[in-house]
Design a protein around this motif. Structure first.
Motif, PDB file in Angstrom:
ATOM      1  N   LEU A  14       0.970  -6.518   5.664  1.00 44.84           N
ATOM      2  CA  LEU A  14       1.395  -5.122   5.554  1.00 44.84           C
ATOM      3  C   LEU A  14       2.752  -5.021   4.866  1.00 44.84           C
ATOM      4  N   ASP A  15       3.636  -5.950   5.185  1.00 44.89           N
ATOM      5  CA  ASP A  15       4.944  -5.978   4.547  1.00 44.89           C
ATOM      6  C   ASP A  15       4.806  -6.249   3.048  1.00 44.89           C
ATOM      7  N   ARG A  19       5.957  -3.796  -0.099  1.00 47.63           N
ATOM      8  CA  ARG A  19       6.793  -4.253  -1.214  1.00 47.63           C
ATOM      9  C   ARG A  19       6.092  -4.019  -2.552  1.00 47.63           C
ATOM     10  N   PHE A  20       4.775  -4.241  -2.573  1.00 42.72           N
ATOM     11  CA  PHE A  20       4.005  -4.007  -3.791  1.00 42.72           C
ATOM     12  C   PHE A  20       4.010  -2.525  -4.161  1.00 42.72           C
ATOM     13  N   LEU A  24       5.514  -0.795  -7.625  1.00 41.57           N
ATOM     14  CA  LEU A  24       4.796   0.129  -8.512  1.00 41.57           C
ATOM     15  C   LEU A  24       5.620   1.388  -8.775  1.00 41.57           C
ATOM     16  N   VAL A  25       6.175   1.944  -7.690  1.00 37.24           N
ATOM     17  CA  VAL A  25       6.964   3.182  -7.831  1.00 37.24           C
ATOM     18  C   VAL A  25       8.188   2.941  -8.700  1.00 37.24           C
ATOM     19  N   LEU A  96       2.533   2.962   5.138  1.00 41.08           N
ATOM     20  CA  LEU A  96       2.441   3.051   3.679  1.00 41.08           C
ATOM     21  C   LEU A  96       2.282   4.490   3.192  1.00 41.08           C
ATOM     22  N   LEU A  97       1.444   5.270   3.871  1.00 41.30           N
ATOM     23  CA  LEU A  97       1.109   6.606   3.368  1.00 41.30           C
ATOM     24  C   LEU A  97       2.305   7.553   3.275  1.00 41.30           C
ATOM     25  N   PRO A  98       3.147   7.680   4.329  1.00 38.84           N
ATOM     26  CA  PRO A  98       4.274   8.626   4.216  1.00 38.84           C
ATOM     27  C   PRO A  98       5.200   8.307   3.044  1.00 38.84           C
ATOM     28  N   GLU A  99       5.520   7.024   2.868  1.00 39.92           N
ATOM     29  CA  GLU A  99       6.420   6.654   1.777  1.00 39.92           C
ATOM     30  C   GLU A  99       5.742   6.859   0.422  1.00 39.92           C
ATOM     31  N   LEU A 100       4.437   6.600   0.348  1.00 38.17           N
ATOM     32  CA  LEU A 100       3.717   6.795  -0.907  1.00 38.17           C
ATOM     33  C   LEU A 100       3.699   8.264  -1.314  1.00 38.17           C
TER      34      LEU A 100
END
Length: 212
Positions: A14-15, A19-20, A24-25, A96-100
């Motif tokens: 998950l970590d 990071r991936f 990308l962002v 992952l979703l909130p930050e994405l």
């Protein structure tokens, strides 16, 4: 740093995904390409955008499978909801979703053309219904909705008043009643023939009472 320290139990996979995702962002975050038209984007940039779309699709597929099951279990009781929420919070959905979402909104504000070219945004829209169903199970949801989305006395009656007052007579308030109420320290106002109590909103307003 504190947030990272408090998440030592996060799995290595998950970590790595987090990071991936951040990589990308960062590759898509505009440097000198702000304002370029889509035909001017470099192949490398478009490649990263395509990779973001594939990554988002896989993430949304996983979350789309998890949330209906989570909602079904959480609907049993408040205790079940709390436990399921704790699990979801440590899953891809909560990490992952909130930050994405925040990152994509940021990228969209910086370079809308590139994000439209990437095509990741429509994929996230498909999760809204699943997220909405789960969030509607939260204890105190109606109270929070009224506090966050409604002005007391105005929109609050729209959310809670229509269903409860369908079978009640509409109260008629005379002009003299309104004037007397306001003289006593109240704050009623008339909009399109309807009387609204905006006393609570008055204390929150930054515009001052004269504008209200």
């Amino acid at each position: 740093m504190d947030y990272e320290h408090n998440n030592k139990e996060r799995s290595a996979s998950l970590d790595l995904l987090l990071r991936f995702q951040r990589l990308l962002v960062s590759k898509l975050y505009p440097g000198d390409c702000v304002g370029q038209v889509s035909s001017a984007y470099s192949p490398d940039l478009l490649g990263v955008g395509s990779l973001l779309k594939k990554y988002t699709a896989l993430l949304c597929t996983h979350i789309g499978d998890i949330l209906p099951v989570a909602t079904s279990i959480a609907s049993t009781s408040h205790r079940h909801f709390a436990e399921v929420s704790r699990i979801v919070d440590g899953d891809l959905t909560g990490i992952l979703l909130p930050e994405l979402v925040v990152s994509i909104v940021l990228l969209l504000s910086k370079n809308a053309g590139l994000m439209q070219e990437a095509g990741a945004i429509p994929l996230l829209a498909g999760l809204l219904e699943h997220l909405d169903r789960f969030n509607h199970l939260a204890p105190g949801k109606e109270r929070d909705d009224n506090e966050d989305l409604a002005w007391p006395g105005i929109m609050g009656s729209f959310f809670t008043g229509q269903s409860s007052r369908n079978n009640e007579e509409v109260m008629l308030i005379r002009k003299a009643d309104l004037e007397n109420h306001n003289k006593d320290g109240g704050f009623w106002t008339v909009i399109d023939g309807k009387v609204y109590d905006i006393k609570d909103f008055q204390t929150q307003s930054l515009t001052g009472s004269s504008i209200l």
